[in-house]
Design an enzyme around this catalytic site. Structure first.
Site, PDB file in Angstrom:
ATOM      1  N   ASN A  36     -10.871  11.581  12.612  1.00 48.18           N
ATOM      2  CA  ASN A  36     -11.694  10.902  12.265  1.00 48.18           C
ATOM      3  C   ASN A  36     -13.207  11.141  12.845  1.00 48.18           C
ATOM      4  OD1 ASN A  36     -10.349   9.149  10.454  1.00 48.18           O
ATOM      5  ND2 ASN A  36     -10.274   7.201  11.989  1.00 48.18           N
ATOM      6  N   HIS A  45     -16.228   8.304  -8.790  1.00 48.63           N
ATOM      7  CA  HIS A  45     -15.451   7.736  -7.712  1.00 48.63           C
ATOM      8  C   HIS A  45     -14.507   6.847  -8.514  1.00 48.63           C
ATOM      9  CE1 HIS A  45     -14.294   5.483  -4.121  1.00 48.63           C
ATOM     10  NE2 HIS A  45     -14.192   6.721  -3.697  1.00 48.63           N
ATOM     11  N   TYR A  51      -1.993   3.339   2.067  1.00 48.48           N
ATOM     12  CA  TYR A  51      -3.466   2.635   2.079  1.00 48.48           C
ATOM     13  C   TYR A  51      -2.995   1.262   1.374  1.00 48.48           C
ATOM     14  CZ  TYR A  51      -6.300   6.661   2.981  1.00 48.48           C
ATOM     15  OH  TYR A  51      -7.046   7.785   3.698  1.00 48.48           O
ATOM     16  N   ARG A  86     -13.286  -3.383   6.992  1.00 50.29           N
ATOM     17  CA  ARG A  86     -12.477  -2.648   7.788  1.00 50.29           C
ATOM     18  C   ARG A  86     -13.424  -1.639   8.475  1.00 50.29           C
ATOM     19  NH1 ARG A  86     -10.131   1.838   4.752  1.00 50.29           N
ATOM     20  NH2 ARG A  86     -11.660   3.093   5.829  1.00 50.29           N
ATOM     21  N   HIS A 111      -7.670  -0.753   2.396  1.00 50.53           N
ATOM     22  CA  HIS A 111      -8.623   0.080   1.202  1.00 50.53           C
ATOM     23  C   HIS A 111      -9.232  -0.714   0.066  1.00 50.53           C
ATOM     24  CE1 HIS A 111      -9.485   3.768  -1.040  1.00 50.53           C
ATOM     25  NE2 HIS A 111     -10.301   4.115  -0.159  1.00 50.53           N
TER      26      HIS A 111
END
Length: 724
Positions: free
Chosen positions: A66, A450, A483, A579, A607
């Protein structure tokens, strides 16, 4: 029944801030520092004794990965602004330079903590018979095995590089890991500087034969240092260090690119040559090597991070050993919904019965794949349309679309070329689809697509029926195992018409004038959210119950945050499960005293995006307005992407979202961090005897309401609805 203590508990006492702060930039948190706070929470899971040892190692690896991506994208962008002299403040009032200074301090502290965590985990691994060796601890009897491994598995892919006037310093790509060497020729003591790139094509950790029941590993760089004389015969080593480079990985695309695919192929090559953003270097490196590396890359002192410990902690994922089940999460197999089983696997029949919402990974993502595979082989299916933002390398989704095209069906695939770090894979997939005969569309140059939508048009009797899938996550069967996301399957005509209009918008720029149950960005999604938030505030002002529950990855958009602040001031009770990044400040008197925020970090990556409005009844209730979405509340999602916000009207699906999914997330204690007004997150402390409510465990043990078959949903735990 889900425990509801969190839902019934009073909101924390608000803190007071000066009037200027609650009206000015200080009403927002900085998004970059908020992201670093999230990565601290990920790292904290690596220290959590309730998490199995190798899963803790995985969290450490994720934290390192990350941070690398954060530097190559976010820090790179801020640095470009600072170098250009841009002093425009962010919403929180910080200029790019001020943000970089704060990020540098916080990130260095995070990296130090990562190394300390690795030291602790390494000791625990040793006590569990997993040893990480160095070259000084290699026994003589192990050397023949390592010699053979080096010659057969490593030596052929090595490229030792001398550095002298005839051999200039080579280009080191982003994430490149290199040994820098000071050598001396034995014959005449002539010095030589050299580089030895550590090949990423080879596993970072060499597995040695087990000894006395202990598993042993040697880092690849240690193996290379053991065999330098075979790489540089006639030389001896006088000094060395290791370094790893991160470069600016942002892509720039020409607005007027005639061929978007070709432009991206060129841009991917440019990415490899981005500017150095961070240089990790072994602590105590020889001064001459340190100077050479910094000068030739080039890198400044501010970009150098000296590491006492292991460079490249992201590679520790290799040591998460599948066969050590005693050190991993208990095994879990995703469920096939009972209703699909009742219909012998026929997805269309299951969807015709009524809308079905699957909660991944608890219900298997294979149902999404089966939906498209069945469509590809069904002679009554005429057309399939599909968005693809991210998917796997050998994607069963793409294979199903190719099969459908080869079977003569009309297939349209909207492939998003700008999916960060998946651009190359998406180009390959688009070429594969085109060869099969599918129509491949790349959408808008200025907007990323998206949205997660799939439609199947099927002839039934004398009519055409549109089956639609709306998702909150990517069509990626691998990430779908970890996820948590939602998949809505429906043959509701209105949702089918909405999906078709969105595809027409993407392929032909035909902007939809009206949508029935759907809002999309960049057109109407944000205004719909703002209208719904205001409506809830109006209910509160009229003295009616008013409540909002929302769940997503990030909340950054200042207009949405200000709307939530206004709703809070009106008396709306707002509970957010965020999150990652949260720029909203909860618990401020006169601003956000009716807002609470929590973050869930646990076995699965949260997610899904959900928002529920009490609609004058409070929550939970049957009259609630309930939505699932592909969009976080960020500027990029609301203004620069094509996203969906789908209103759920089926009563069972609504109950599943509000009274099961959201209620369990809000009730979770075991994996929850509660956000304080100063931006810090705190996790409740528990004794060894405590068994705090864990929403991930709850979902693993209980089926989703709408996926139940003939057994019915009455025995599925969920919150009861309040009176109409």
């Amino acid at each position: 029944m889900i425990e509801t203590d969190f839902l019934k508990a009073p909101f924390p006492a608000p803190i007071e801030l000066p009037e200027a702060d609650i009206e000015g930039p200080k009403r927002f948190f900085n998004r970059e520092l908020s992201w670093l706070s999230f990565n601290w929470r990920v790292l904290e899971e690596a220290c959590n004794p309730r998490v199995p040892l190798l899963e803790r190692l995985r969290f450490l690896s994720i934290s390192a990965t990350n941070l690398d991506e954060f530097y190559t994208v976010r820090v790179a962008g801020l640095r470009e602004l600072a170098l250009a002299g841009n002093t425009t403040p962010a919403a929180d009032g910080l200029t790019p330079t001020e943000q970089l200074d704060l990020i540098n301090t916080e990130a260095r502290s995070l990296m130090t903590s990562q190394q300390n965590t690795w030291d602790d985990l390494q000791r625990e691994m040793e006590s569990n018979d997993i040893l990480l060796l160095d070259r000084s601890s290699i026994a003589e009897e192990d050397k023949p095995y390592l010699e053979e491994h080096f010659l057969n598995q490593v030596f052929p892919v090595l490229s030792p590089l001398a550095i002298d006037p005839a051999h200039p310093f080579p280009f080191i790509p982003s994430t490149g890991f290199v040994l820098a060497l000071q050598l001396e020729r034995k014959a005449d003591k002539r010095p030589l500087q050299a580089l030895l790139p550590v090949p990423h094509q080879v596993q970072r950790f060499v597995s040695l034969p087990s000894l006395n029941g202990k598993e042993r590993f040697l880092p690849l760089e240690e193996l290379l240092l053991m065999h330098l004389e075979q790489l540089f015969p006639g030389y001896k080593t006088k000094g060395f260090c290791a370094f790893r480079v991160l470069r600016d990985s942002d892509l720039e695309v020409e607005d007027e690119a005639e061929d978007l695919v070709r432009e991206f192929e060129v841009a991917l090559k440019r990415r490899r040559r981005g500017q150095v953003i961070r240089l990790k270097l072994s602590a105590g490196a020889p001064k001459a090597l340190r100077s050479l590396i910094m000068e030739q890359l080039p890198a400044t002192e501010q970009e150098v991070v000296e590491i006492t410990g292991m460079i490249g902690l992201a590679d520790l994922s290799e040591l998460v050993l599948d066969h050590r089940t005693d050190l991993l999460w208990p095994s879990f197999t995703s469920r096939v919904p009972e209703r699909v089983q009742d219909h012998d696997g026929d997805m269309f029949a299951a969807i015709r019965q009524k809308d079905m919402l699957l909660h991944h990974p608890y219900e298997t993502f294979d149902m999404v794949i089966r939906f498209l595979q069945q469509a590809a082989r069904d002679p009554n299916v005429l057309a399939i349309k599909q968005t693809l933002y991210r998917t796997s390398h050998k994607s069963p989704i793409v294979e199903a679309l190719c099969e459908a095209a080869e079977n003569g069906k009309s297939v349209t695939a909207l492939v998003e070329l700008k999916a960060r770090f998946d651009e190359a894979a998406n180009i390959r997939q688009s070429r594969h689809l085109e060869r099969a005969g599918a129509h491949v569309v790349y959408g808008f140059l200025n907007y990323k697509t998206h949205a997660k939508i799939s439609t199947v048009v099927r002839r039934e009797d004398d009519q055409l029926v549109t089956y639609t899938h709306y998702g909150t996550g990517n069509y990626h069967p691998i990430t779908a195992r970890i996820y948590t996301d939602l998949s809505l399957f429906t043959c509701d005509p209105a949702l089918g018409r909405d999906a078709t209009k969105v595809f027409n918008y993407l392929s032909g720029y035909a902007q939809p004038e009206t949508l029935e149950n759907l809002s999309i960005s960049p057109l109407t999604l944000k205004s719909t959210l703002l209208d719904m938030i205001k409506a809830e505030a109006d209910f509160a002002l009229d003295g009616k119950p008013a409540e909002i529950w929302a769940k997503m990855n990030s909340v950054v958009d200042s207009d949405v945050i200000d709307a939530l602040y206004d709703a809070s001031k009106a008396g709306v009770k707002i509970s957010l499960v965020i999150r990652g990044i949260c720029a909203l400040r909860p618990g401020i008197k006169g601003l956000s005293e009716n807002i609470r925020v929590k973050s869930i970090v646990g076995r699965f990556l949260e997610h899904s995006r959900i928002v529920c409005f009490g609609n004058g009844q409070g929550l939970p209730c049957k009259k609630a307005r309930v939505y699932i979405s592909s969009a976080d509340w960020m500027g990029r999602n609301l203004h620069r992407r094509v996203e969906t916000l789908v209103e759920i009207t089926n009563p069972t699906v609504k109950a599943q979202i509000v009274s099961q999914i959201m209620a369990a997330n809000l009730a979770d204690q075991a994996q929850s961090w509660v956000m304080a007004s100063d931006g810090t997150f705190n996790r409740p402390e528990f004794t060894d005897d405590d068994r705090p409510f864990n929403c991930h465990r709850f979902f693993m043990e209980n089926p989703s309401l709408s996926g139940r078959g003939s057994a019915g949903a009455s025995d599925v735990p969920h919150l009861t609805h309040s009176d109409d």
